[in-house]
Scaffold this active site. Structure first.
Site, mmCIF file in Angstrom:
data_model
loop_
_atom_site.group_PDB
_atom_site.id
_atom_site.type_symbol
_atom_site.label_atom_id
_atom_site.label_comp_id
_atom_site.label_asym_id
_atom_site.label_seq_id
_atom_site.Cartn_x
_atom_site.Cartn_y
_atom_site.Cartn_z
ATOM 1 N N GLU A 1 -1.503 5.058 -5.312
ATOM 2 C CA GLU A 1 -0.080 4.260 -5.289
ATOM 3 C C GLU A 1 -0.522 3.488 -6.368
ATOM 4 O OE1 GLU A 1 1.573 2.300 -2.217
ATOM 5 O OE2 GLU A 1 1.449 3.924 -0.812
ATOM 6 N N TYR B 1 5.080 6.597 5.135
ATOM 7 C CA TYR B 1 4.156 5.109 5.037
ATOM 8 C C TYR B 1 4.937 4.377 6.242
ATOM 9 C CZ TYR B 1 2.600 0.969 2.549
ATOM 10 O OH TYR B 1 1.913 -0.232 2.327
ATOM 11 N N ASP C 1 5.951 -8.214 -1.116
ATOM 12 C CA ASP C 1 4.658 -8.464 -1.251
ATOM 13 C C ASP C 1 4.017 -9.849 -1.016
ATOM 14 O OD1 ASP C 1 3.984 -5.716 -2.147
ATOM 15 O OD2 ASP C 1 4.975 -6.109 -3.931
#
Lengths: 266, 397
Positions: A48, A173, A59
């Site tokens: 990734e 994911y 994040d």
């Protein structure tokens, strides 16, 4: 049964996947190539490749810092995509997923963006702020270009899990904090139930990410999912080598990084 | 027939939507369902209006600025006095609505972001009033600039979290509030301060602010027997402007949103998102924003912290694109001049944000006839700006 996963035929394995995340240009494009190669040597199945963004909503502080370092090194979405053929020249064979927020994609424009992905041989795409409801056009264009559009699913996705999992490409994911507290070495019942539910609907390997930072975590995830995604921990390992890098001790930095990765995922 | 916005996907034409991490889709769905139920429940609306009346002090006055009108020699100027609202600005209208909704949803903890501190103070206020815990995210640079409001929030019992990422301003505080919400959404309610963010936030904040326009319309018709010819409001994120504009959309009044031109539109130091920005995604919404050629969001500038935001509510982007609202920009200097003029003509010290709307109206009023009327949303009072004003006017007064 899982269908054979593809990434343009470059990924045929459907279990025990190791999927590392690094930020392109952190701390420099040249070192991104070196770190990616070491990760491949240590068994990475998919890379990734994160694109730095000024406002990365999904994040935490570690990846924010990496993004700031990468932006300082001049990285952009276009340059990150163009880094992929350079990675290949240096011997990277595993499929690459470009991980980018949506706004930089919009500025290039969908048409040109997909042209760039195609020309530079990118196999996968992940846009964390483009949920299922907003991603139809991007999913269709990815399909046309043979690029795996990676979907995310979270424990609170509830009724949306089925829809997302059934449409998943490449790998799915799973955003899951493990529910590992203190000395506990087992996953929480909720986390297990969530992964089971996802697997029930998914036709592609189910990989778990978020908060995986020790070899114990890795082993736990391996017992219950098809793959493990590791981001912040790897960024921290890179961060720890910055002093060595700045002092020109490149070999030492890469050697130490490799050793740490081996301890993490063996 | 006016089309109703947002549509079912939370879109205002090309703008709006939900561009958020998957982890927020569940909480946003839960919020939307609770909001729809609450807005359809007469008991909820009654409580909201009751609190606005007996706690916030609504309706706020509509004041005719007679001396100023005579001085400028054109259209008659009226002011909608949101500065008289409890805590000193329109922000409380929305904070009350969302706090009541949080309680109804059984969430005992609220999160808020703030720039100048006005929304942080409003959130801390409703938290105290309704017995909720309150965490306010504020950029470290803003904490330094707005010491007094930081103290107000703490005195009200809120926890103020300093945000050092980015440039330490409103954009970064909003990022951090969203991240915190992602991790704590089960028992936390995110109380957004403007008509920004993912659906249903822009709609919710507009609907809790439209009280400004609803009251203005009624008050104006009582006094003037017809609608104002032009309505002015300043625009940062755009909540006071959406609040006053919304009930007038489709009417004969011309609507004018005023952005911050900072040090000038020919400099990089401004916050004129619609005039100078381009479409993209910020804080979960498709809208106009200020960004570089690589799609990295850039830092805006305005003397007024409340307008110092690189995005704008998606409904404004739609109203701009469809030309239903005219958007202008006013510099720091023009705003300060207008602030001083209002202060000395009418004895009202406005917030520097609101002074942007005043400045544009003062430019246009002399060109209009004495039969025409202007309504300006005076969104807040200037008490919070005294330190800045002292710096600028000390030698003149």
């Amino acid at each position: 049964m899982l269908t054979k996963t593809s990434f343009q035929g470059k990924l045929t394995k459907t279990e025990d996947l190791f999927i590392p995340f690094i930020v392109a240009g952190d701390p420099s494009p040249e070192l991104t190539i070196q770190f990616a190669l070491r990760l491949q040597e240590e068994g990475a199945d998919v890379l990734e490749l994160g694109v730095p963004y000024s406002d990365p909503l999904a994040d935490g502080p570690t990846i924010q810092r990496a993004a700031q370092r990468a932006l300082k090194s001049g990285m952009s979405l276009r340059k990150a995509i163009e880094l992929v053929p350079k990675l290949r020249e240096h011997g990277l064979e595993i499929p690459v997923v470009i991980f980018t927020y949506y706004n930089p994609v919009l500025q290039i424009g969908h048409e040109e963006f997909f042209q760039l992905l195609g020309e530079n041989g990118v196999e996968g795409l992940l846009i964390p702020d483009l949920p299922f409801e907003e991603s139809e056009e991007i999913r269709n264009r990815s399909e046309e270009k043979g690029i795996e559009f990676i979907s995310l699913v979270a424990p609170n996705s509830d009724q949306r899990i089925k829809q997302i999992a059934e449409h998943a490409k490449g790998f799915l994911y799973c955003v899951s904090s493990l529910g590992v507290t203190g000395e506990r070495k087992e996953m929480s019942a909720e986390a297990l139930a969530f992964i089971e539910k996802v697997r029930q609907y998914s036709q592609v390997p189910v990989a778990v990410g978020f908060g995986i930072s020790t070899n114990d975590h890795v082993q736990l995830v391996r017992n219950h999912a098809d793959g493990v995604i590791i981001g912040s921990k790897i960024i921290r390992l890179i961060e720890a080598e910055i002093e060595n890098i700045e002092k020109g001790r490149m070999d030492e930095a890469l050697k130490h990084f490799t050793k740490e990765i081996r301890a993490l995922v063996q | 027939m006016l089309q109703v916005f947002p549509d079912l996907k939370g879109r205002y034409g090309d703008f709006g939507g939900k561009y958020v991490p998957e982890t927020l889709m569940g909480p946003l769905q839960e919020l939307e369902e609770a909001l729809d139920q609450a807005m359809a429940d007469p008991a909820f609306l009654e409580e909201y209006h009751h609190v606005l009346k007996e706690y916030a002090g609504r309706p706020t006055s509509l004041s005719y600025a007679d001396k100023l009108t005579g001085h400028l020699g054109g259209a008659k100027i009226y002011l909608k006095r949101e500065d008289l609202n409890h805590t000193g600005a329109h922000k409380l209208n929305n904070a009350i609505g969302q706090a009541l909704l949080a309680k109804r949803m059984g969430k005992e903890k609220i999160i808020a972001e703030t720039g100048a501190g006005q929304h942080g103070v409003a959130s801390a206020t409703v938290a105290a009033k309704f017995g909720l815990q309150c965490i306010v995210f504020m950029g470290e640079e803003d904490i330094r600039r707005q010491e007094l409001n930081v103290f107000r929030m703490k005195l009200l019992g809120a926890e103020v979290v300093s945000v050092s990422s980015g440039n330490g301003t409103l954009k970064d505080a909003t990022n951090e509030a969203i991240r915190y919400w992602v991790a704590n959404c089960e028992d936390h309610f995110y109380l957004i301060g403007s008509v920004v963010g993912p659906h249903p936030y822009p709609r919710m904040v507009r609907d809790f602010q439209r009280i400004i326009g609803d009251e203005s319309k009624r008050q104006f018709l009582e006094v003037e027997k017809e609608l104002p010819d032009r309505i002015f409001a300043c625009v940062g994120g755009g909540s006071n402007a959406m609040g006053i504009f919304y009930p007038f959309l489709g009417d004969t009044s011309e609507l004018i949103g005023v952005e911050a031109a900072g040090k000038g539109m020919d400099t990089p130091e401004h916050a004129a998102t619609l005039s100078k920005g381009t479409p993209g995604v910020i804080h979960g919404s498709m809208t106009y924003l200020m960004q570089d050629e690589n799609g990295q969001i850039t830092e805006p500038y305005s003397i007024s912290a409340g307008l110092d935001y690189p995005g704008i509510g998606p409904e404004h982007a739609h109203l701009f694109q469809t030309k239903q609202v005219r958007y202008e920009a006013i510099t720091d200097k023009e705003a300060l001049d207008a602030l001083k003029l209002l202060t000395q003509m009418e004895g009202i010290i406005p917030a520097i944000e609101s002074a942007h709307a005043l400045a544009q109206a003062f430019k246009e009023a002399p060109q209009m006839s004495q039969n025409e009327t202007i309504l300006i949303n005076l969104s807040g009072r200037g008490d919070k700006d005294m330190a800045t004003l002292m710096e600028h006017f000390q030698e003149e007064v």
